[in-house]
Motif scaffolding. Structure first.
Motif, mmCIF file in Angstrom:
data_model
loop_
_atom_site.group_PDB
_atom_site.id
_atom_site.type_symbol
_atom_site.label_atom_id
_atom_site.label_comp_id
_atom_site.label_asym_id
_atom_site.label_seq_id
_atom_site.Cartn_x
_atom_site.Cartn_y
_atom_site.Cartn_z
ATOM 1 N N VAL A 1 25.938 -13.117 -27.228
ATOM 2 C CA VAL A 1 25.116 -11.989 -27.641
ATOM 3 C C VAL A 1 25.790 -11.186 -28.754
ATOM 4 C CG1 VAL A 1 23.864 -9.945 -26.848
ATOM 5 C CG2 VAL A 1 24.255 -11.857 -25.269
ATOM 6 N N ASN A 2 25.061 -11.010 -29.855
ATOM 7 C CA ASN A 2 25.450 -10.156 -30.978
ATOM 8 C C ASN A 2 24.716 -8.837 -30.798
ATOM 9 O OD1 ASN A 2 25.153 -8.800 -33.528
ATOM 10 N ND2 ASN A 2 25.559 -10.688 -34.646
ATOM 11 N N THR A 3 25.454 -7.741 -30.606
ATOM 12 C CA THR A 3 24.822 -6.475 -30.295
ATOM 13 C C THR A 3 25.388 -5.355 -31.171
ATOM 14 O OG1 THR A 3 24.466 -4.828 -28.530
ATOM 15 C CG2 THR A 3 26.437 -6.147 -28.371
ATOM 16 N N VAL A 4 24.491 -4.529 -31.723
ATOM 17 C CA VAL A 4 24.922 -3.455 -32.627
ATOM 18 C C VAL A 4 24.137 -2.169 -32.367
ATOM 19 C CG1 VAL A 4 25.526 -5.096 -34.467
ATOM 20 C CG2 VAL A 4 23.254 -4.023 -34.467
ATOM 21 N N LYS A 5 24.705 -1.070 -32.862
ATOM 22 C CA LYS A 5 24.007 0.205 -32.997
ATOM 23 C C LYS A 5 24.446 0.794 -34.333
ATOM 24 C CE LYS A 5 23.123 1.949 -28.310
ATOM 25 N NZ LYS A 5 23.359 3.080 -27.385
ATOM 26 N N GLY A 6 23.547 0.872 -35.285
ATOM 27 C CA GLY A 6 23.873 1.450 -36.571
ATOM 28 C C GLY A 6 24.993 0.738 -37.292
ATOM 29 N N ALA A 7 25.029 -0.586 -37.176
ATOM 30 C CA ALA A 7 26.069 -1.396 -37.805
ATOM 31 C C ALA A 7 25.488 -2.730 -38.233
ATOM 32 C CB ALA A 7 27.242 -1.603 -36.849
ATOM 33 N N ASP A 8 26.206 -3.433 -39.103
ATOM 34 C CA ASP A 8 25.809 -4.764 -39.563
ATOM 35 C C ASP A 8 26.819 -5.787 -39.062
ATOM 36 O OD1 ASP A 8 23.821 -3.459 -40.941
ATOM 37 O OD2 ASP A 8 24.666 -3.803 -42.940
#
Length: 330
Positions: free
Chosen positions: A310-317
């Motif tokens: 899983v690739n997971t972000v918040k306000g990021a690339d």
């Protein structure tokens, strides 16, 4: 921290981050096969329990986890694993029918909290498959929300995920020769894959999250359980306790009702831009963190449900690449 819940037919999602400690979200399969894989029984040593070890076949679906729907896929290589025991009417939406009947994908990409209008856009997300069929495919997951705005024009800080998943019990994950399900207790359960991550720029949200995790999901009498292993957390921004645990649900719901156990820990670390072989012994992890798994880390009845990266972000690339994925029991 309150756990998020998805629509009933999709399944529950466990939020494994608190405001001060980012974790990994659990993407529960929204459908499972009712059929089985009557291949040879387990032999001495480790054996793959997935139909497409190494992920060499373009036989996959693409699903929106929030809406519980399929919106893409590729079935060109499904004929390589045609089998009457992979037939499952629940996979009609996949659009592949062999001489045996409707068959399920061997794996799938999953998105969470992304509108399909953002596919192959920036900011937005993408899922790509590179390489010739029959050789290990490179699976690329782009997850870019650093410059994503909400309807009011403010920075969007929702959790966004793009994931790879082996699931569809009996159609992607095999069964024993006697038609019984693979259990976590059947032997030493290991996952392995090659991975590379690249983060572009910094963070735009208070919670700094750009993570890659491996989630092992299994079902017990208490419910769905999860062991999540964090490989990339660039700060690191998550603080583990003295046991090395980042997050746990203490085997209960927010209301205190007994449920499946979920625990998140750090594992092999990835350095940005460096391809690394990841090897995870989930049996060893379960034993090590037994007290976080109801002191019964590997119940006799503990059906293997899924392996997810899983690739997971918040306000990021965050860009991630994975290949040579396998799940073994031995």
């Amino acid at each position: 921290m309150k756990a998020r819940r998805r629509k009933k037919h999709v399944g529950a999602i466990a939020a494994v981050a608190a405001a001060a400690a980012a974790g990994a979200a659990l993407l529960i399969p929204f459908q499972s096969s009712a059929n089985e894989e009557p291949k040879s029984s387990a032999t001495a040593g480790a054996k793959s329990i997935v139909y497409d070890p190494g992920v060499k076949l373009r036989c996959y679906a693409i699903s929106d986890e929030v809406r519980g729907l399929q919106y893409g896929g590729d079935s060109r290589d499904c004929k390589e694993i045609d089998n009457p025991n992979r037939v499952d009417s629940k996979c009609t939406s996949f659009g592949y029918t062999s001489k045996h009947g409707v068959e399920c994908p061997a794996w799938r990409f999953i998105t969470y909290n992304w509108d399909q209008s953002k596919l192959r856009a920036y900011p937005g997300y993408d899922h790509q498959v590179h390489g010739p069929s029959g050789s290990p495919l490179k699976l690329v997951m782009q997850n870019n929300s650093k410059n994503l705005r909400d309807s009011s024009g403010k920075q969007n800080c929702e959790l966004k995920e793009v994931a790879f998943s082996h699931e569809y019990v009996g159609s992607s994950i095999k069964r024993h020769a006697d038609r019984s399900l693979y259990q976590f207790s059947d032997g030493r359960v290991k996952a392995s894959f090659d991975a590379l991550v690249e983060q572009s720029g910094g963070f735009k949200c208070q919670e700094k999250r750009a993570m890659l995790t491996t989630d092992f999901i299994y079902k017990t009498a208490r419910g769905i359980s999860l062991i999540s292993v964090v490989h990339f957390d660039p700060g690191p921004f998550s603080k583990a306790n003295k046991d090395g645990v980042l997050w746990t649900n203490k085997c209960q719901t927010d209301a205190g009702k007994p449920t499946g156990c979920r625990v998140t820990v750090y594992g092999q670390r990835l350095q940005p831009g460096k391809k690394t072989r990841i090897d995870i012994d989930f049996t060893a992890l379960a034993k090590k963190y037994a007290k976080y798994l109801n002191n019964d880390p590997i119940p006799a009845k503990s059906q293997i449900e899924a392996l997810q990266i899983v690739n997971t972000v918040k306000g990021a690339d965050l860009k991630s690449e994975v290949s040579n994925v396998d799940l073994t029991v031995g």
